[in-house]
Design a protein around this motif. Sequence first.
Motif, short mmCIF file in Angstrom:
data_model
loop_
_atom_site.label_atom_id
_atom_site.label_comp_id
_atom_site.label_asym_id
_atom_site.label_seq_id
_atom_site.Cartn_x
_atom_site.Cartn_y
_atom_site.Cartn_z
N GLY A 1 39.83 59.54 13.61
CA GLY A 1 40.89 60.50 14.31
C GLY A 1 41.85 59.77 15.07
O GLY A 1 41.63 58.74 15.55
N HIS A 2 42.94 60.43 15.80
CA HIS A 2 43.64 59.81 16.61
C HIS A 2 44.09 60.77 17.93
O HIS A 2 44.33 61.89 17.65
N TYR A 3 43.75 60.22 19.08
CA TYR A 3 43.94 60.71 20.26
C TYR A 3 45.57 60.79 20.78
O TYR A 3 46.01 61.36 21.56
N VAL B 1 49.62 60.72 20.48
CA VAL B 1 50.53 61.93 19.90
C VAL B 1 52.03 61.59 19.96
O VAL B 1 52.22 60.28 20.65
N GLN B 2 52.85 62.21 19.18
CA GLN B 2 54.24 61.94 19.09
C GLN B 2 54.95 62.09 20.29
O GLN B 2 54.38 63.14 21.16
N PRO B 3 56.00 61.63 20.66
CA PRO B 3 56.97 62.08 22.01
C PRO B 3 57.24 63.59 21.53
O PRO B 3 57.25 63.95 20.79
N CYS C 1 47.72 70.29 16.67
CA CYS C 1 47.14 70.14 15.10
C CYS C 1 47.06 68.55 15.03
O CYS C 1 46.03 68.19 14.38
N ASP C 2 48.03 67.77 15.35
CA ASP C 2 48.17 66.22 14.96
C ASP C 2 47.94 65.35 16.27
O ASP C 2 48.83 65.09 16.98
N ASP C 3 46.76 64.98 16.60
CA ASP C 3 45.41 65.20 15.54
C ASP C 3 44.50 65.72 16.76
O ASP C 3 43.50 65.70 16.43
N GLU D 1 46.71 54.44 18.63
CA GLU D 1 48.09 54.18 18.02
C GLU D 1 48.70 54.59 16.68
O GLU D 1 49.10 53.94 16.08
N GLU D 2 47.72 55.71 16.42
CA GLU D 2 48.23 56.11 14.76
C GLU D 2 49.79 56.35 14.74
O GLU D 2 50.34 55.95 13.74
N GLU D 3 50.16 57.00 15.74
CA GLU D 3 51.68 57.58 15.73
C GLU D 3 52.43 56.32 15.81
O GLU D 3 53.82 56.69 15.58
N VAL D 4 52.09 55.10 15.98
CA VAL D 4 53.09 53.88 16.16
C VAL D 4 52.52 52.96 15.11
O VAL D 4 52.88 51.65 15.28
N LEU E 1 54.23 69.86 13.23
CA LEU E 1 53.82 68.39 13.61
C LEU E 1 55.04 67.60 13.83
O LEU E 1 55.94 67.48 12.98
N HIS E 2 55.02 66.99 14.99
CA HIS E 2 56.00 66.05 15.11
C HIS E 2 57.17 66.47 15.47
O HIS E 2 58.58 66.01 15.90
N SER E 3 57.27 67.94 15.85
CA SER E 3 58.54 68.82 16.06
C SER E 3 58.28 69.73 17.29
O SER E 3 57.13 69.53 17.82
MN MN Z 1 51.47 62.43 13.29
#
Ligand code: MN
Length: 453
Positions: free
Chosen positions: A82-84, A86-88, A115-117, A148-151, A422-424
């Motif tokens: 998983g990834h801790y 998040v998106q900006p 939700c993510d994630d 670093e999933e979101e990057v 997500l991302h929104s």
């Molecule tokens: Mn994402």
Amino acid sequence: MTTYLETNKQRFLDELLELLRIPSVSADSTFKGDVRRAAEFVRDKLTAAGLDNATLYETPGHPVVYAEKFVDAAKPTVLVYGHYDVQPADPYELWHTPPFEPTIRNERIYARGACDDKGQFYMHIKAIEAMVATDGLPCNVKVMIEGEEEVGSDHLGLFVTEHRDMLKADVILISDTSIISNETPSLEMGLRGLSYVEVQVTGPNRDLHSGVYGGGVANPINVLCEMIASLHDENGRITIPGFYDNVADLTDTERSELAKAPFDLEEYKRDLGIGDVMGETGYSTNEHTSIRPTLDVNGIWGGYTGEGAKTVLPSKASAKISMRLVPNQTPDEITELFTRHFKSIAPAGVTVEVMPHHGGMPYVTPVDSVEFEAASKAMEEAWGKKPIPTRGGGSIPITALFERELGVKSILMGFGLDSDALHSPNESYGLFNFYKGIETIPYFYKYYSALKQ
Ligand code: MN
Ligand code: BES
Ligand code: MN
């Protein structure tokens, strides 16, 4: 199991809210300390759940959190990913409540990462805690949560290669995708890949007076818009030569299987506030967003965007462009084709630069495996309905990398909804989904340990 979940429901939620209060935005270095704090929080919760050796592994970027629990050499090993990060949260002003002050409204948790994630991987930690505290774990388990999933997971490839033995497992279990709806559970059997580029068009060597020079000198913004517009034809197909050469077309049977998933086009349009959908001729909306490749501008800028009007013919214009890929396209091949084509269509009077960003391979997982069967049975037991296999439109590049480096397939047992934003702004996660996930995950271990014998 249900009893343990029932008695600890409120605490599980409170802990998730605490995690959601940490603004672990991986893209923005201002949050570096917070990203680390989130990693430490996860490490401590892994220990509290009964896992051993919970450790922060340093990388040149953000740390990877890892823990494990070995129960029996005869049992299969599950690696949870998983990834801790998040998106900006931008744009902040569009949030009804602040992104890092989680709020419960209408049975939903509103926060960046709900939700993510964070909400999704945290279900695994709580499910493991529940199994350890009650009947014991039916499988060995390893947990790896990255930051670093979101990057683009830049440093995870090397980490996985360097820790191959430590990460050895029979299956990778990921909750970072969506289901069709709370009434219709589904299991994703594929994800799209990604090629992401930035382009810059340069015209005159300085900004010019748009009256004095306008009409006689190529305007980089006008040019960029025309170039971008030419990347799709009237049938919604991408015009880059060779773009579709390696696209694996689905058989009619595969397409009609996927078409069985319930989908309400009117509801879809209403939810998004759009008058109509669009896309490549000959394919449905569900196909446009899953089994077909795309090209989209994610951002575009140049010239004057401040208050009032400034008459200027700008020197430069830029855009960020993403291409979602499907089997058997590769990010390297597509980035190369894009670059060559984009430069070739530049008119005289401008120069064009293309800078590749991150990429990722598309991924499909076999549905005739014991791993998929275990996930399917788990969902069926928890939801009272067999999950529908679907193909997802998002990307989790690490799935292809796990397969290459560890030789292990991933199961995408996500519990989110596409409408979770997500991302929104106003990202949310249903309490129903959070608790249903915690209930479903132990069933996966139960069936997997039985089927894998
Ligand atoms: Mn994402
Ligand atoms: N969890 C998403 C991917 C996702 C979302 C898959 C919903 C299926 C359904 C993941 O965190 C994500 O956002 N991935 C990025 C790719 C990455 C390279 C930045 C994406 O898909 O844009
Ligand atoms: Mn994610």
